[in-house]
Design an enzyme around this catalytic site. Structure first.
Site, PDB file in Angstrom:
ATOM      1  N   GLU A  54       0.826  -1.216   0.000  1.00 20.17           N
ATOM      2  CA  GLU A  54       0.000   0.000   0.000  1.00 20.17           C
ATOM      3  C   GLU A  54       0.862   1.270   0.000  1.00 20.17           C
ATOM      4  O   GLU A  54       0.538   2.240  -0.669  1.00 20.17           O
ATOM      5  CB  GLU A  54      -0.951  -0.018   1.192  1.00 20.17           C
ATOM      6  CG  GLU A  54      -2.036  -1.080   1.034  1.00 20.17           C
ATOM      7  CD  GLU A  54      -2.913  -1.191   2.255  1.00 20.17           C
ATOM      8  OE1 GLU A  54      -2.383  -1.474   3.355  1.00 20.17           O
ATOM      9  OE2 GLU A  54      -4.126  -0.993   2.130  1.00 20.17           O
ATOM     10  N   GLU A  96      -4.009  -9.353   3.877  1.00 23.38           N
ATOM     11  CA  GLU A  96      -4.752  -8.980   5.083  1.00 23.38           C
ATOM     12  C   GLU A  96      -5.920  -9.918   5.396  1.00 23.38           C
ATOM     13  O   GLU A  96      -6.215 -10.193   6.551  1.00 23.38           O
ATOM     14  CB  GLU A  96      -5.288  -7.554   4.963  1.00 23.38           C
ATOM     15  CG  GLU A  96      -4.232  -6.481   5.091  1.00 23.38           C
ATOM     16  CD  GLU A  96      -3.552  -6.156   3.774  1.00 23.38           C
ATOM     17  OE1 GLU A  96      -3.628  -6.953   2.832  1.00 23.38           O
ATOM     18  OE2 GLU A  96      -2.926  -5.069   3.699  1.00 23.38           O
TER      19      GLU A  96
HETATM   20  N1  T1G Z   1       4.283  -7.756  11.804  1.00 18.33           N
HETATM   21  C1  T1G Z   1       5.006  -8.157  12.867  1.00 18.33           C
HETATM   22  N2  T1G Z   1       5.852  -9.205  12.856  1.00 18.33           N
HETATM   23  C2  T1G Z   1       5.965  -9.872  11.694  1.00 18.33           C
HETATM   24  C3  T1G Z   1       5.234  -9.514  10.534  1.00 18.33           C
HETATM   25  C4  T1G Z   1       4.363  -8.395  10.630  1.00 18.33           C
HETATM   26  N3  T1G Z   1       3.660  -7.968   9.589  1.00 18.33           N
HETATM   27  N4  T1G Z   1       5.567 -10.387   9.546  1.00 18.33           N
HETATM   28  C5  T1G Z   1       6.460 -11.239  10.072  1.00 18.33           C
HETATM   29  N5  T1G Z   1       6.701 -10.944  11.353  1.00 18.33           N
HETATM   30  C6  T1G Z   1       7.648 -11.620  12.245  1.00 18.33           C
HETATM   31  C7  T1G Z   1       7.264 -13.071  12.496  1.00 18.33           C
HETATM   32  O1  T1G Z   1       6.338 -13.141  13.571  1.00 18.33           O
HETATM   33  C8  T1G Z   1       8.591 -13.680  12.833  1.00 18.33           C
HETATM   34  O2  T1G Z   1       8.877 -13.296  14.168  1.00 18.33           O
HETATM   35  C9  T1G Z   1       9.575 -12.916  11.932  1.00 18.33           C
HETATM   36  O3  T1G Z   1       8.910 -11.688  11.580  1.00 18.33           O
HETATM   37  C10 T1G Z   1       9.916 -13.676  10.666  1.00 18.33           C
HETATM   38  O4  T1G Z   1       8.664 -14.027  10.069  1.00 18.33           O
HETATM   39  C11 T1G Z   1      -2.955  -1.650   6.951  1.00 18.33           C
HETATM   40  C12 T1G Z   1      -3.180  -3.823   8.450  1.00 18.33           C
HETATM   41  C13 T1G Z   1       6.975 -11.563   5.472  1.00 18.33           C
HETATM   42  C14 T1G Z   1       6.507 -13.625   4.122  1.00 18.33           C
HETATM   43  O5  T1G Z   1       0.344 -10.452   6.650  1.00 18.33           O
HETATM   44  O6  T1G Z   1       3.813 -13.389   5.581  1.00 18.33           O
HETATM   45  O7  T1G Z   1      -0.467  -4.627   6.558  1.00 18.33           O
HETATM   46  O8  T1G Z   1       9.030 -15.638  15.108  1.00 18.33           O
HETATM   47  O9  T1G Z   1       9.019 -16.513  10.267  1.00 18.33           O
HETATM   48  O10 T1G Z   1       9.001 -17.255   6.752  1.00 18.33           O
HETATM   49  O11 T1G Z   1      -3.432  -3.017   5.155  1.00 18.33           O
HETATM   50  O12 T1G Z   1       6.451 -13.214   7.810  1.00 18.33           O
HETATM   51  O13 T1G Z   1      11.092 -14.383  14.407  1.00 18.33           O
HETATM   52  O14 T1G Z   1       9.780 -13.616  16.442  1.00 18.33           O
HETATM   53  O15 T1G Z   1       7.154 -15.551   8.839  1.00 18.33           O
HETATM   54  O16 T1G Z   1      10.679 -15.457   5.986  1.00 18.33           O
HETATM   55  C15 T1G Z   1       0.026  -7.753   6.285  1.00 18.33           C
HETATM   56  C16 T1G Z   1       2.902 -11.423   7.354  1.00 18.33           C
HETATM   57  C17 T1G Z   1      -0.089  -7.241   7.681  1.00 18.33           C
HETATM   58  C18 T1G Z   1       2.663 -10.460   6.201  1.00 18.33           C
HETATM   59  C19 T1G Z   1       8.325 -13.606   5.843  1.00 18.33           C
HETATM   60  N6  T1G Z   1       1.265  -8.484   6.127  1.00 18.33           N
HETATM   61  N7  T1G Z   1       4.246 -11.995   7.314  1.00 18.33           N
HETATM   62  O17 T1G Z   1       8.209 -14.999   6.030  1.00 18.33           O
HETATM   63  O18 T1G Z   1       9.574 -15.254   8.147  1.00 18.33           O
HETATM   64  S1  T1G Z   1      -1.634  -6.424   7.941  1.00 18.33           S
HETATM   65  C20 T1G Z   1       1.322  -9.808   6.348  1.00 18.33           C
HETATM   66  C21 T1G Z   1       4.564 -12.976   6.424  1.00 18.33           C
HETATM   67  C22 T1G Z   1      -1.491  -4.960   7.089  1.00 18.33           C
HETATM   68  C23 T1G Z   1      -2.562  -2.902   6.246  1.00 18.33           C
HETATM   69  C24 T1G Z   1      -2.744  -4.127   7.071  1.00 18.33           C
HETATM   70  C25 T1G Z   1       5.944 -13.543   6.553  1.00 18.33           C
HETATM   71  C26 T1G Z   1       6.928 -13.064   5.487  1.00 18.33           C
HETATM   72  P1  T1G Z   1       9.748 -14.310  15.089  1.00 18.33           P
HETATM   73  P2  T1G Z   1       8.533 -15.446   9.360  1.00 18.33           P
HETATM   74  P3  T1G Z   1       9.434 -15.830   6.688  1.00 18.33           P
END
Ligand code: T1G
Length: 701
Positions: free
Chosen positions: A105, A125
């Protein structure tokens, strides 16, 4: 700026770099830093163009999920995105890794986007019970059109760089360093006077004639596929708004819908599921730096459905596999089964023929155990008999190199007994795959009494190699998943004696969100499975543990499920579509009559409580016995192996959301009415009395 966002000027180009490991999530400090950097660039007369990029392994992966549910802190993400868009100096986002959610975004708020050729972009999301809340539902359709935007936003599935380019989400692909590519593109923006190009002002892609049809078709599809899910319909409503409202009003509606999702229980459940899946990889007491053994060559013993599925899991990850069957005929059948599975994917278009041949090159059939002497990991998937496993493991013990990991795919036998067949029990572990093993993400990693830390850590590491979810479980009958599903299935069967029909029981649980009803699931796996176990149980179970008789009555009538064309349902030849089977009701009535039960009409809520609370009560016993490390692990198993609805978070999270006192009260009532099976788990009683949740408890608490 701050430590999360740096600003520098190189000639006329301002470079704004986000640095917030591990995934550059848009936490408060990042949002604040971006705003300050933008203001700095706007105020710097020498700056004529901006580049937004990230350091580390990926572009911004979204809002900081850990902030959900906490009081919002300005600036909000929409404010930051709008600030980028309103900039009067052209801005390009240089994307690498994964630009997801708020990350994409922010990039859409920029005037141009370039992406590394291996990057992915998406709006996931909906997988968190949300919708893109910072303009994604309004800006993505303006670039990619309604059809593509609906597909990406409602599925939450990212697209690769080529797709992003094809659908005008990005303007150009690059190789190498995002910083250099960003500067080069910015120089071109200046040289060619490209100027600002506000996404919100683009409307051409919105003008497709079939938008209304696309939207109503998608609405109907989601109502059928995910009845009761909260955010998908709101995702669709937000995208629809983009087709009929000016940007400002569309953004307002998006924000209102986003806040509804943010406040929903389903968002809490899905965020729990997100973090639980990441936490289950951590093993209490196992040092993070535990060395792992290299697994580059794998042997699989047994070419049945499970064996072939397991072999393909590794082959799909590029790991060569030797598949062992002692008989030539059986081996030939197994290799043909593997080829047929890939051929079906080629027919569906999800795999190229070339990729199929490349993968089959990695699969070799062998007939002699000595061929497995150099393998790093050997997984047996032979017949579920301790005697057969003994023969296999004694031979493996003689043949395999020191340090080889010996794994059993057993779903019910005692792993410690299996390990005792070898002289190296420390190298024995359970890898309980779920059928079809090349599709299902879940693996229960069964930790034997002697399984050493290295082997355990190596087994858990496999989840990344195979892109599966590994959960550590202890040794008991059925480990976690099957031990709990036995309780669930027994209650579903009792309900048929009390007055329920297969259709009604299945419909009630489907409405709850289960992917498949228990009776349809039994037809799929085969009603005769467990027939002999049930007969044995009738002799061995102590008093007070009655067993239902419905399944056996159907087996005695030759109704075995899909394999026999008739079970709880009947199936037209070659079809898996269940149709009512008139033979069943008389058998149910006979079962009721024999037990003196007067059949009655059951409510859906009652059906759900009897089946789901049975899962919860058994899950509580599993936790207090230490068979699972934490309640989130049990949830991960049910979300990934048993079709439990992710938007309910898993059985233990669902119990917490109801309140354990309420769950206990019903379990106590069922205990009085139905006897010993329903004896409340002591942990459930304890936590309910203390007003706590399963999530607050772990073995060491
Ligand atoms: N926020 C906080 N922590 C996150 C995070 C996030 N968005 N994404 C990953 N982590 C942490 C995860 O908990 C782990 O922590 C570490 O990073 C490595 O992640 C307004 C509201 C990016 C593809 O849904 O899909 O934006 O265990 O083990 O396998 O519209 O993480 O090490 O303590 O998964 O290499 C939308 C979610 C949010 C993406 C990487 N975004 N993340 O995968 O590593 S909502 C998502 C993923 C939003 C807006 C809305 C994956 C990854 P720890 P990992 P990975």
């Amino acid at each position: 700026m701050n430590s999360s966002v740096t600003y520098e000027r190189q000639g006329e180009i301002a470079l704004i770099t986000v640095n917030n490991p591990p995934v550059n999530a848009l936490g408060h400090s990042v949002r604040e830093g971006l705003l300050h950097a933008l203001q700095e660039a706007q105020g710097d007369a020498q700056v004529r163009a901006l580049v937004l990029l990230c350091s580390g392994r990926t572009f911004i992966a979204g809002a900081d999920i850990k902030e959900f549910g906490k009081p919002p802190q300005a600036p909000s993400l929409p404010e930051v995105v709008n600030f980028f868009e309103q900039s009067d100096k052209p801005c390009v986002a240089a994307i690498h890794g994964t630009a997801l959610g708020g990350g994409l975004e922010v990039a859409l708020g920029c005037h141009y986007r370039i992406a590394h050729h291996e990057a992915k972009v998406g709006l996931p999301e909906v997988k968190l019970g949300l919708l893109p809340g910072a303009g994604g539902t309004q800006r993505l359709p303006r670039l990619a059109g309604v059809a593509k935007a609906l597909e990406m936003i409602v599925s939450g599935t990212p697209v690769d760089a080529a797709q992003a380019l094809k659908h005008h989400i990005v303007d150009e692909l690059f190789e190498g360093d995002p910083r250099a590519a960003g500067i080069t593109f910015a120089q071109r923006m200046l040289a060619e006077s490209l100027g600002v190009r506000r996404t919100g002002e683009q409307t051409a892609a919105l003008n497709a004639a079939d938008n209304a049809t696309l939207i109503s078709v998608k609405r109907a599809e989601m109502e059928q596929r995910m009845p009761g899910a909260f955010s998908p319909p709101r995702c669709i409503a937000a995208v629809e708004a983009a087709t009929r409202l000016p940007l400002a009003e569309g953004l307002q509606l998006e924000r209102a819908l986003f806040k509804e999702c943010l406040a929903s229980e389903q968002r809490a459940a899905l965020v729990h599921a997100f973090f639980a899946e990441r936490q289950c990889g951590h093993i209490d007491g196992l040092p993070a730096q535990t060395p792992v053994r290299s697994i580059e060559r794998v042997g699989v013993i047994g070419g049945g459905t499970m064996g072939v599925g397991i072999a393909l899991s590794f082959v799909n990850a590029g790991v060569p596999v030797k598949l062992l069957e002692v008989s030539g005929q059986a081996l030939k059948r197994a290799l043909q089964r593997a080829r047929d599975i890939y051929a079906a994917s080629v027919t569906r278009g999800s795999l190229s023929r070339e990729a199929m041949e490349q993968r089959l090159e990695l699969l070799h059939g062998v007939q002699d155990y000595s061929d497995l002497a150099e393998e790093d990991l050997i997984i047996e998937a032979v017949f579920e008999s301790l005697e057969v496993k003994r023969q296999v493991f004694e031979r493996l013990d003689r043949v395999c190199k020191p340090g080889a990991i010996l794994a059993s795919n057993t779903s019910s036998l005692d792993l410690d007994a299996i390990a005792a067949f070898t002289s190296r029990p420390q190298d024995v572990v359970g890898l309980h795959f779920f059928s079809p093993a090349n599709v299902m993400r879940l693996v229960e990693v069964v930790r034997g009494r002697h399984t050493c830390a290295e082997v355990l850590a190596s087994a858990m590491g496999l989840s990344r190699t195979l892109q599966k979810v590994a959960v550590v479980v202890g040794v008991c009958d059925g480990f976690v998943g099957n031990r709990m599903i036995f309780q669930y299935g027994r209650e579903a069967e009792f309900l048929l004696e009390e007055g329920g029909t297969p259709e009604q029981v299945d419909a009630a649980l489907r409405k709850f969100g289960m992917a498949m009803g228990p009776n349809a699931m039994r037809d799929l796996s085969g009603l005769d499975i467990g027939w002999s176990i049930r007969k044995r149980q009738r002799e061995t179970l102590p008093g007070g543990y009655p067993l239902p008789t419905v399944l056996d009555k159907l087996c005695e009538a030759g109704l075995f499920g899909q394999k026999s064309g008739r079970g709880f349902y009947q199936y037209a030849p070659g079809s898996r579509q269940p149709q009512p089977n008139p033979e069943v009701l008389p058998l149910l009535e006979a079962a009721s009559r024999e037990k003196g039960i007067e059949r009655r009409v059951l409510s859906d809520d009652y059906i759900v409580e009897r089946c789901i609370f049975a899962l919860i009560n058994e899950g509580a016993k599993i936790l207090e016995e230490g068979i699972a490390q934490r309640s989130g692990d049990v949830d991960v198993i049910y979300l990934n192996g048993y079709g439990f609805p992710a938007w309910r978070g898993g059985p233990m999270f669902y119990a917490d959301s109801l309140g354990l006192d309420k769950v206990l009260a019903r379990v106590q009532e069922f205990h009085e009415r139905f006897g010993a099976w329903w004896k409340p788990a002591p942990l459930l009683e304890k936590l309910a009395a203390e007003g706590r949740r399963f999530a607050d408890w772990n073995l060491n608490s």
